[in-house]
Design a protein around this motif. Structure first.
Motif, PDB file in Angstrom:
ATOM      1  N   LEU A  69      -6.657   7.104   1.196  1.00 34.68           N
ATOM      2  CA  LEU A  69      -5.894   8.237   1.517  1.00 34.68           C
ATOM      3  C   LEU A  69      -5.033   7.547   2.712  1.00 34.68           C
ATOM      4  N   GLN A  70      -5.449   6.897   3.604  1.00 32.23           N
ATOM      5  CA  GLN A  70      -4.769   6.328   4.719  1.00 32.23           C
ATOM      6  C   GLN A  70      -3.613   5.214   4.017  1.00 32.23           C
ATOM      7  N   GLY A  71      -4.233   4.379   3.240  1.00 34.23           N
ATOM      8  CA  GLY A  71      -3.439   3.748   2.807  1.00 34.23           C
ATOM      9  C   GLY A  71      -1.941   3.947   1.922  1.00 34.23           C
ATOM     10  N   LEU A  72      -2.166   5.449   1.324  1.00 31.39           N
ATOM     11  CA  LEU A  72      -1.301   6.022   0.468  1.00 31.39           C
ATOM     12  C   LEU A  72      -0.433   6.653   1.649  1.00 31.39           C
ATOM     13  N   ARG A  73      -0.618   6.738   2.614  1.00 29.76           N
ATOM     14  CA  ARG A  73       0.202   7.513   3.580  1.00 29.76           C
ATOM     15  C   ARG A  73       0.870   6.445   4.410  1.00 29.76           C
ATOM     16  N   VAL A  74       0.676   5.014   4.344  1.00 33.05           N
ATOM     17  CA  VAL A  74       1.402   4.146   5.270  1.00 33.05           C
ATOM     18  C   VAL A  74       3.029   3.980   4.880  1.00 33.05           C
ATOM     19  N   GLU A  75       3.772   4.058   5.769  1.00 36.01           N
ATOM     20  CA  GLU A  75       5.591   4.008   5.497  1.00 36.01           C
ATOM     21  C   GLU A  75       5.667   2.699   5.157  1.00 36.01           C
ATOM     22  N   PRO A  76       6.495   2.523   4.419  1.00 41.71           N
ATOM     23  CA  PRO A  76       7.158   3.807   3.569  1.00 41.71           C
ATOM     24  C   PRO A  76       6.305   4.243   2.354  1.00 41.71           C
ATOM     25  N   ALA A  77       6.027   5.127   2.461  1.00 36.96           N
ATOM     26  CA  ALA A  77       5.191   6.117   1.632  1.00 36.96           C
ATOM     27  C   ALA A  77       5.967   6.004   0.228  1.00 36.96           C
ATOM     28  N   SER A  84      -0.428  12.723  -1.929  1.00 34.63           N
ATOM     29  CA  SER A  84      -1.473  11.765  -1.828  1.00 34.63           C
ATOM     30  C   SER A  84      -2.772  12.343  -1.561  1.00 34.63           C
ATOM     31  N   THR A  85      -2.760  13.675  -1.124  1.00 33.01           N
ATOM     32  CA  THR A  85      -4.106  14.347  -1.062  1.00 33.01           C
ATOM     33  C   THR A  85      -4.600  14.477  -2.734  1.00 33.01           C
ATOM     34  N   TRP A  86      -3.523  15.073  -3.472  1.00 34.48           N
ATOM     35  CA  TRP A  86      -3.875  15.183  -4.812  1.00 34.48           C
ATOM     36  C   TRP A  86      -4.437  13.919  -5.551  1.00 34.48           C
ATOM     37  N   VAL A  87      -3.738  12.708  -5.246  1.00 36.08           N
ATOM     38  CA  VAL A  87      -4.330  11.484  -5.777  1.00 36.08           C
ATOM     39  C   VAL A  87      -5.630  11.136  -5.436  1.00 36.08           C
TER      40      VAL A  87
END
Length: 104
Positions: A69-77, A84-87
């Motif tokens: 989850l943290q990785g999915l939220r790294v900018e640029p997202a 990301s929560t759904w993924v």
């Protein structure tokens, strides 16, 4: 009939684009289908990575999901916070792991 009209978008994903009290998503069908396909593909792609993280790092399933989850939220997202929560929830489902308690 186009390919897009044949994509079955789960209600859990459609709900990401529903304003409170509304029944129609804020995105057009084609864009919603595209966003869904991106997110589903990401969850599918992350399954092997997640399994390897659990094994090689010796961490819990919950920790693996938190790191993903943290990785999915790294900018640029590439995905929105809600996506990301759904993924991550979908990833847990694909791996038969417990859904994260608080992925928000």
């Amino acid at each position: 009939m186009s390919d897009e009209s044949q994509i079955d978008i789960p209600q859990s994903f459609v709900a990401l684009y529903l304003a409170p009290g509304r029944q129609k998503p804020s995105l057009q069908r084609a864009e919603l289908a595209g966003r869904y396909e991106l997110c589903e593909d990401m969850a599918q792609m992350l399954t092997e990575t997640a399994r390897q993280m659990e094994f090689s790092l010796g961490i819990t399933e919950a920790d693996v999901l938190a790191r993903c989850l943290q990785g999915l939220r790294v900018e640029p997202a590439v995905v929105t916070k809600a996506e990301s929560t759904w993924v991550i929830t979908r990833l847990a489902e694909l791996l038969n792991w417990p859904a994260p308690a608080d992925a928000g």
